[in-house]
Design a protein around this motif. Structure first.
Motif, PDB file in Angstrom:
ATOM      1  N   MET A 158       1.255  -0.525   0.259  1.00  0.00           N
ATOM      2  CA  MET A 158      -0.034  -0.016   0.240  1.00  0.00           C
ATOM      3  C   MET A 158       0.735   1.408   0.117  1.00  0.00           C
ATOM      4  N   SER A 159       1.928   1.544   0.285  1.00  0.00           N
ATOM      5  CA  SER A 159       3.282   2.472   0.280  1.00  0.00           C
ATOM      6  C   SER A 159       3.497   3.086  -0.879  1.00  0.00           C
ATOM      7  N   GLU A 160       2.778   2.070  -2.349  1.00  0.00           N
ATOM      8  CA  GLU A 160       3.403   2.243  -3.569  1.00  0.00           C
ATOM      9  C   GLU A 160       2.183   2.345  -4.060  1.00  0.00           C
ATOM     10  N   THR A 161       0.699   3.120  -3.247  1.00  0.00           N
ATOM     11  CA  THR A 161      -0.217   2.989  -3.870  1.00  0.00           C
ATOM     12  C   THR A 161      -0.107   3.577  -5.339  1.00  0.00           C
ATOM     13  N   ALA A 162       0.728   5.137  -4.978  1.00  0.00           N
ATOM     14  CA  ALA A 162       1.277   5.435  -6.171  1.00  0.00           C
ATOM     15  C   ALA A 162       1.708   5.602  -7.369  1.00  0.00           C
ATOM     16  N   ARG A 163       2.173   4.084  -7.195  1.00  0.00           N
ATOM     17  CA  ARG A 163       2.294   3.881  -8.144  1.00  0.00           C
ATOM     18  C   ARG A 163       2.087   2.793  -9.037  1.00  0.00           C
ATOM     19  N   GLY A 164       0.633   2.579  -7.994  1.00  0.00           N
ATOM     20  CA  GLY A 164      -0.219   1.862  -8.943  1.00  0.00           C
ATOM     21  C   GLY A 164      -1.073   2.637 -10.193  1.00  0.00           C
ATOM     22  N   HIS A 165      -1.472   4.041  -9.417  1.00  0.00           N
ATOM     23  CA  HIS A 165      -2.318   5.655  -9.633  1.00  0.00           C
ATOM     24  C   HIS A 165      -1.704   4.898 -11.387  1.00  0.00           C
ATOM     25  N   GLU A 166       0.005   5.311 -11.454  1.00  0.00           N
ATOM     26  CA  GLU A 166       0.806   5.920 -13.110  1.00  0.00           C
ATOM     27  C   GLU A 166      -0.211   4.568 -13.587  1.00  0.00           C
ATOM     28  N   LEU A 167       0.818   3.558 -12.868  1.00  0.00           N
ATOM     29  CA  LEU A 167       0.608   2.133 -13.815  1.00  0.00           C
ATOM     30  C   LEU A 167      -1.674   2.560 -14.783  1.00  0.00           C
ATOM     31  N   LEU A 168      -2.526   3.025 -13.829  1.00  0.00           N
ATOM     32  CA  LEU A 168      -3.369   2.830 -14.484  1.00  0.00           C
ATOM     33  C   LEU A 168      -2.948   4.164 -15.603  1.00  0.00           C
ATOM     34  N   GLU A 169      -2.915   5.210 -14.613  1.00  0.00           N
ATOM     35  CA  GLU A 169      -2.901   6.743 -15.730  1.00  0.00           C
ATOM     36  C   GLU A 169      -2.421   6.488 -17.203  1.00  0.00           C
ATOM     37  N   SER A 170      -0.990   5.541 -16.738  1.00  0.00           N
ATOM     38  CA  SER A 170      -0.480   5.342 -18.575  1.00  0.00           C
ATOM     39  C   SER A 170      -0.787   3.948 -19.316  1.00  0.00           C
ATOM     40  N   ARG A 171      -2.229   3.546 -18.744  1.00  0.00           N
ATOM     41  CA  ARG A 171      -2.666   2.477 -19.324  1.00  0.00           C
ATOM     42  C   ARG A 171      -1.556   0.970 -19.266  1.00  0.00           C
ATOM     43  N   GLU A 172      -0.435   1.045 -18.438  1.00  0.00           N
ATOM     44  CA  GLU A 172       0.392   0.249 -18.629  1.00  0.00           C
ATOM     45  C   GLU A 172      -0.038  -0.788 -17.791  1.00  0.00           C
ATOM     46  N   GLY A 173       0.033  -2.492 -18.395  1.00  0.00           N
ATOM     47  CA  GLY A 173       0.415  -3.725 -18.282  1.00  0.00           C
ATOM     48  C   GLY A 173      -1.836  -4.503 -18.217  1.00  0.00           C
ATOM     49  N   PHE A 174      -1.992  -5.467 -17.541  1.00  0.00           N
ATOM     50  CA  PHE A 174      -3.444  -5.669 -18.403  1.00  0.00           C
ATOM     51  C   PHE A 174      -4.378  -6.241 -16.449  1.00  0.00           C
ATOM     52  N   GLY A 175      -5.619  -5.587 -17.305  1.00  0.00           N
ATOM     53  CA  GLY A 175      -5.972  -5.794 -15.670  1.00  0.00           C
ATOM     54  C   GLY A 175      -5.758  -5.256 -14.049  1.00  0.00           C
ATOM     55  N   LYS A 176      -5.682  -5.974 -12.708  1.00  0.00           N
ATOM     56  CA  LYS A 176      -5.916  -4.880 -11.913  1.00  0.00           C
ATOM     57  C   LYS A 176      -5.356  -4.490 -11.328  1.00  0.00           C
ATOM     58  N   VAL A 177      -4.097  -3.700 -10.614  1.00  0.00           N
ATOM     59  CA  VAL A 177      -3.632  -3.260  -9.632  1.00  0.00           C
ATOM     60  C   VAL A 177      -3.987  -3.446  -8.256  1.00  0.00           C
ATOM     61  N   VAL A 178      -3.461  -4.267  -7.512  1.00  0.00           N
ATOM     62  CA  VAL A 178      -3.652  -5.313  -5.670  1.00  0.00           C
ATOM     63  C   VAL A 178      -2.947  -4.831  -4.962  1.00  0.00           C
ATOM     64  N   VAL A 179      -3.215  -3.753  -4.189  1.00  0.00           N
ATOM     65  CA  VAL A 179      -2.392  -3.313  -3.101  1.00  0.00           C
ATOM     66  C   VAL A 179      -2.522  -4.398  -1.990  1.00  0.00           C
TER      67      VAL A 179
END
Ligand SMILES: [Zn+2]
Length: 348
Positions: free
Chosen positions: A319-340
């Motif tokens: 969870m401390s890297e949630t900002a990185r998860g936002h980056e994956l969604l905003e850049s449409r990088e990868g496939f599926g869900k980001v788990v924290v």
């Protein structure tokens, strides 16, 4: 306890992880020991700030989570301490005109945990007991956390509101997103012919593995042109569009006469141009949908728990890297869900 918090509305720099007060448990709530959460585009919108949304800051975000019930409020009987549960984030009032009509998602006071109220991306979360769904033994926490919001949304959108049938052809946009990859599987499960758009060979292969008959590259040509080619100029019966501004015009152009455009989101922006002539001339139907009833949620999740549907994960992060998860969604990088996952879970 430790919690993800937005210190303000803005860019990814407002996302923090640290100490927050333990939640108090209301009479109708259960305290959940969170084992995993999952991100949705909603978390990004809430972080940026939405018109009309007035949140107390710092704000604990998060609409998807799963874990073990630790404690229940005085009036709770449907779950007990020790139960394995997932959160279904929509909460309705139960007494307004629409709730009484049996349409909880139309509730005049409808709230989504993490958007309108305190969310669940924290070590402990107090959640209305009605919003908890049972998770069978054998289902891993990442899957239990990542499935609810997108599978319930896609299920209501396609099955209840869109009334898809086996003889429908269905185009799903953004198949690599959470809702998109759920929609591909639901349409395939119903027996539809499924087309899907995705930006890379890898994402298109994944969409086809999940049930798309044909995955389309939207980066080198307009996808409506490809759909016309692939359907002998007819178009498809149904388009699932959660992208909005960027795709709306092409979505309308992809539809056969009498087709339905299903929308449940607008990740690229909410105000596209619309050619009204095309809507009445071709007798198209635009269908909106949001969230789902608890019954619809359970219908979708049963099929996740039994393995009919797969929840793809693009990343699992502390969870401390949630900002990185936002980056994956905003850049449409990868496939599926980001788990924290709460950082403390890694110590155990
Ligand atoms: Zn209501």
């Amino acid at each position: 306890m430790q919690a993800v918090q937005y210190t303000d509305h803005g860019g990814r720099e407002v996302v923090t992880y640290g100490d927050a007060p333990d939640p108090t448990v209301g009479r109708n709530e259960a305290l959940v020991d969170v084992r995993a959460g999952a991100l949705n585009h909603l978390d990004v919108w809430t972080r940026r700030g939405l018109p009309g949304l007035d949140l107390e800051l710092p704000h604990v975000p998060g609409s998807d989570a799963a874990g073990v019930v630790r404690e229940v409020g005085a009036d709770v009987s449907r779950v007990d301490p020790g139960d394995r549960v997932a959160v279904s984030a929509g909460v309705n009032c139960g007494s307004c005109e629409f709730c009484r009509r049996g349409e909880p998602t139309l509730c005049v006071d409808y709230r989504v945990l993490g958007e309108h109220t305190t969310g669940v991306h924290s070590e402990l979360a107090a959640v209305p007991a009605d919003a908890l769904v049972s998770v069978p033994d054998g289902v891993d926490w990442e899957t239990a956390a990542a499935a609810p919001l997108v599978f319930q949304t896609a299920w209501r959108l396609l099955v209840t509101r869109g009334e898809i049938r086996p003889d429908d052809s269905v185009l799903v946009l953004g198949a690599s997103g959470g809702v998109g990859h759920a929609a591909v599987q639901i349409a395939d499960h119903v027996g539809c012919t499924v087309f899907a758009t995705a930006s890379t060979d890898e994402k298109r292969a994944a969409a086809e593995r999940l049930g798309a008959d044909r995955a389309i590259d939207y980066t080198d040509s307009e996808f409506d042109t490809r759909i016309r080619e692939l359907t002998d100029r007819r178009g498809v019966d149904v388009v699932v569009d959660h992208v909005g501004e960027e795709t709306w015009r092409q979505s309308l152009r992809s539809l056969a006469k009498g087709g339905r455009l299903l929308t449940c989101g607008a990740t690229s922006g909410p105000t596209p141009e619309t050619n009204v002539n095309r809507i009445f001339g071709n007798q198209l139907t635009v269908v909106g949908s949001t969230m789902a009833t608890y019954g619809e949620t359970e219908a979708a999740l049963e099929r996740v728990w039994d393995g009919t549907f797969t929840v793809e994960k693009r990343a699992t992060l502390p969870m401390s890297e949630t900002a990185r998860g936002h980056e994956l969604l905003e850049s449409r990088e990868g496939f599926g869900k980001v788990v924290v996952v709460p950082d403390s879970e890694y110590d155990e």
